[in-house]
Design a protein around this motif. Sequence first.
Motif, mmCIF file in Angstrom:
data_model
loop_
_atom_site.group_PDB
_atom_site.id
_atom_site.type_symbol
_atom_site.label_atom_id
_atom_site.label_comp_id
_atom_site.label_asym_id
_atom_site.label_seq_id
_atom_site.Cartn_x
_atom_site.Cartn_y
_atom_site.Cartn_z
ATOM 1 N N GLY A 290 -10.066 -2.757 -11.768
ATOM 2 C CA GLY A 290 -10.600 -3.593 -10.675
ATOM 3 C C GLY A 290 -9.761 -3.678 -9.420
ATOM 4 O O GLY A 290 -10.078 -4.452 -8.516
ATOM 5 N N ALA A 291 -8.686 -2.881 -9.315
ATOM 6 C CA ALA A 291 -7.822 -3.002 -8.129
ATOM 7 C C ALA A 291 -8.427 -2.255 -6.939
ATOM 8 O O ALA A 291 -9.042 -1.198 -7.095
ATOM 9 C CB ALA A 291 -6.433 -2.442 -8.426
ATOM 10 N N LEU A 292 -8.246 -2.821 -5.750
ATOM 11 C CA LEU A 292 -8.727 -2.201 -4.506
ATOM 12 C C LEU A 292 -7.557 -2.058 -3.543
ATOM 13 O O LEU A 292 -6.602 -2.852 -3.595
ATOM 14 C CB LEU A 292 -9.770 -3.105 -3.839
ATOM 15 N N ALA A 293 -7.655 -1.062 -2.653
ATOM 16 C CA ALA A 293 -6.639 -0.917 -1.607
ATOM 17 C C ALA A 293 -6.512 -2.244 -0.860
ATOM 18 O O ALA A 293 -7.519 -2.868 -0.526
ATOM 19 C CB ALA A 293 -7.044 0.195 -0.656
ATOM 20 N N GLY A 294 -5.282 -2.665 -0.640
ATOM 21 C CA GLY A 294 -5.036 -3.930 0.046
ATOM 22 C C GLY A 294 -4.684 -5.060 -0.896
ATOM 23 O O GLY A 294 -4.073 -6.057 -0.491
ATOM 24 N N ASP A 295 -5.042 -4.924 -2.178
ATOM 25 C CA ASP A 295 -4.654 -5.946 -3.163
ATOM 26 C C ASP A 295 -3.139 -5.915 -3.357
ATOM 27 O O ASP A 295 -2.509 -4.856 -3.270
ATOM 28 C CB ASP A 295 -5.295 -5.677 -4.538
ATOM 29 N N ALA A 296 -2.577 -7.074 -3.688
ATOM 30 C CA ALA A 296 -1.149 -7.141 -3.989
ATOM 31 C C ALA A 296 -0.915 -6.825 -5.461
ATOM 32 O O ALA A 296 -1.753 -7.125 -6.310
ATOM 33 C CB ALA A 296 -0.623 -8.530 -3.664
#
Length: 305
Positions: free
Chosen positions: A153-159
């Motif tokens: 579920g990770a997206l570019a911009g997530d920490a």
Amino acid sequence: MTEDSFFQWLFQRLPAAGKDVVIPPGDDCAAIRWHDDKLLLVAVDQVVGGRHYVDQGPDATPPALAGRKLLARNVSDVAAMGGTPLFCLLAGAFHQGCPEAWLKEFYGGIVDAARDFQLQMIGGDLASTSLDDVASLTILGEVPANEVITRGGALAGDALFATGTFGNSFASGHHLHFSPRCAEGRWLAQQGLAKAMMDVSDGLLLDLSRICSMSHCGACIDLTAVPRRSAATSIAQACSEGEDFELIFAVAPDKIAELQQRWPFANTPLTRLGTFDNSGLLRDQQGNTLAARGWDHLSPPPAGE
Ligand SMILES: Nc1ncnc2c1ncn2[C@@H]1O[C@H](COP(=O)(O)OP(=O)(O)O)[C@@H](O)[C@H]1O
Ligand SMILES: Cc1ncc(C[n+]2csc(CCOP(=O)(O)OP(=O)(O)O)c2C)c(N)n1
Ligand SMILES: [Mg+2]
């Protein structure tokens, strides 16, 4: 061959998962539609004598701790999905002549840990072997369907955040004594604060590369921010040794402040390690590409390591 390349091959050979399999092979647990709005989480992990604990000589691991480790490692996989462990089954094969006291302490360690982690051992199987001892534990847990957290579920911009500290797990005995991050995983799931999550067993960078590949993204990690177990722990050890059994997870940019302000686990460090991006690579803050080094059962370490 690596574990990842082998499983890629295997997953292609498997027929498509049936409709009740909500999370197919490839995550910390599989999830099956269960009852009401709950998913049943299922995972299996083993300990092998001489591989996961020291089985001979003066430094031999106390059997109760080897047993505890077996259960704790499985609980960690349930924690990584945001779930609660419920039941387990234990299948063991032990060498002929295995001392009665060893066997009773090993099982005793599991029974005691099951009490501590509040789950029930409901079955198993016992066999003998002419080779090294192997014990395999299947864990069952549950999670509300709308709270489950996968690796994808990770997206570019997530920490990128992590619990706890890294490195020197074997040398320090952490691999035998760690507390699986169940309360933390459950809280993150319940609060909707983690979008992708896994536990670190093979090494921070190798396991981060798995979140990235399941999430179709890359990550930039500040290596100097990785919290190390002790002053003597090197960055390389913290990044690649494994058996940290900490959670790494992705947090949306607009939830970072809330996470940091509301983190209720005073004894569990919470550290921001970096940011997910679209590169498809692991890179440090200087832009150098990082190799996803870690423990791999199918590719032995180079001579001398
Ligand atoms: N025989 C199998 N069939 C389907 N999936 C498998 C099989 N063996 C391993 N896997 C899956 O491959 C993934 C990687 O396995 P592993 O590295 O042991 O997981 P973990 O590090 O979470 O314990 C997991 O999702 C696991 O369930
Ligand atoms: C005797 C011994 N040698 C080496 C190690 C270190 N070690 C063994 S397995 C492993 C990685 C994690 O184990 P694995 O079976 O890959 O767990 P999984 O990824 O399936 O959770 C590490 C770091 C150890 N714990 N004990
Ligand atoms: Mg592994």
